[in-house]
Enzyme design. Sequence first.
Site, PDB file in Angstrom:
ATOM      1  CG  ASP A  67      34.523  54.944  27.430  1.00 16.24           C
ATOM      2  OD1 ASP A  67      34.867  56.126  27.301  1.00 16.24           O
ATOM      3  OD2 ASP A  67      34.404  54.400  28.535  1.00 16.24           O
ATOM      4  CG  HIS A 138      33.449  50.432  34.721  1.00 17.35           C
ATOM      5  ND1 HIS A 138      32.307  50.666  35.441  1.00 17.35           N
ATOM      6  CD2 HIS A 138      33.768  51.609  34.144  1.00 17.35           C
ATOM      7  CE1 HIS A 138      31.953  51.930  35.311  1.00 17.35           C
ATOM      8  NE2 HIS A 138      32.832  52.535  34.533  1.00 17.35           N
ATOM      9  CD  GLU A 143      29.991  48.054  33.303  1.00 12.63           C
ATOM     10  OE1 GLU A 143      30.592  47.969  34.389  1.00 12.63           O
ATOM     11  OE2 GLU A 143      29.130  48.919  33.075  1.00 12.63           O
TER      12      GLU A 143
HETATM   13  C1  GLP Z   1      32.519  55.975  33.136  1.00  7.21           C
HETATM   14  C2  GLP Z   1      33.614  55.925  32.064  1.00  7.21           C
HETATM   15  C3  GLP Z   1      34.926  55.439  32.621  1.00  7.21           C
HETATM   16  C4  GLP Z   1      35.246  56.160  33.917  1.00  7.21           C
HETATM   17  C5  GLP Z   1      34.178  55.847  34.937  1.00  7.21           C
HETATM   18  C6  GLP Z   1      34.435  56.483  36.287  1.00  7.21           C
HETATM   19  O1  GLP Z   1      31.804  54.810  33.223  1.00  7.21           O
HETATM   20  N1  GLP Z   1      33.262  55.131  30.946  1.00  7.21           N
HETATM   21  O2  GLP Z   1      35.946  55.632  31.654  1.00  7.21           O
HETATM   22  O3  GLP Z   1      36.504  55.790  34.381  1.00  7.21           O
HETATM   23  O4  GLP Z   1      32.954  56.320  34.427  1.00  7.21           O
HETATM   24  O5  GLP Z   1      33.920  57.775  36.326  1.00  7.21           O
HETATM   25  P1  GLP Z   1      34.273  58.834  37.425  1.00  7.21           P
HETATM   26  O6  GLP Z   1      35.651  59.294  37.136  1.00  7.21           O
HETATM   27  O7  GLP Z   1      33.259  59.936  37.204  1.00  7.21           O
HETATM   28  O8  GLP Z   1      34.128  58.160  38.737  1.00  7.21           O
END
Ligand code: GLP
Length: 245
Positions: A67, A138, A143
């Site tokens: 993304d 997500h 989402e």
């Molecule tokens: C963002 C990204 C996701 C990721 C998520 C969790 O929203 N788009 O791909 O998995 O955050 O982030 P974290 O690993 O910092 O908890």
Amino acid sequence: MKIICAKDYDDMSRKAANVISAQVILKSDSVLGLATGSSPIGTYKQLIEWYNKGDLDFSGCTTFNLDEYRGLQPDHDQSYHYFMHENFFNHVNIPAERINLPRGAEMDAEKECARYDAAIEAAGGVDLQLLGMGLNGHIGFNEPEDCFPKGTHCVDLTTSTIEANKRFFASADDVPRQAYTMGVQTIMRARRILLVVNGENKADIVREAFFGPITPKVPASILQLHNDVTIVADEAALSKCKDLL
Ligand code: GLP
């Protein structure tokens, strides 16, 4: 679904990096699907360490990130393009022309999403997709919704995601409101999936996503239907699943 329990974040990162290493060693022209967020940073660090030791060679690999924020230029320090170069690409030998992310600066969403899906297809699909998971379940930026989204598309970020991601920006107001993301179908088409998750704040969603009903309200729950998923989770993230493991 294989669940590997790791002691802590470092152990999770090492175990996940081992899975990716094996993939790259066994298939030097692997197409890797990559993720951002704090969860995979340790995995990238470990891969860089092994690359520096001469144990890994990424020169045959192609990558596709999940993304990107819509509206950010690639050199914006909060773009996922920037994140990936800082945390991984600048330190290993993946040829620049084989590094792919959705182009956040392209404001024509339909055109950009179609281009990205076509590029994944042209590369032969993703061999191994690395994923993190948001607090609301997500994956990528898929989402909670009423139905599972298919291909790459443009999403409006939820308040929960904007809140969770504001730590990386000057304020919540600076977090972009939209993003381009591979769809759930794109993710499910990957031949193998590796999800890393750590920390007590993810314990509830880990239980819901991997042991609860499969529902678009918890996007990661669809992974229960994939035939080659490995989840590497630390003890804290698995702390609410003890009765199920
Ligand atoms: C963002 C990204 C996701 C990721 C998520 C969790 O929203 N788009 O791909 O998995 O955050 O982030 P974290 O690993 O910092 O908890």
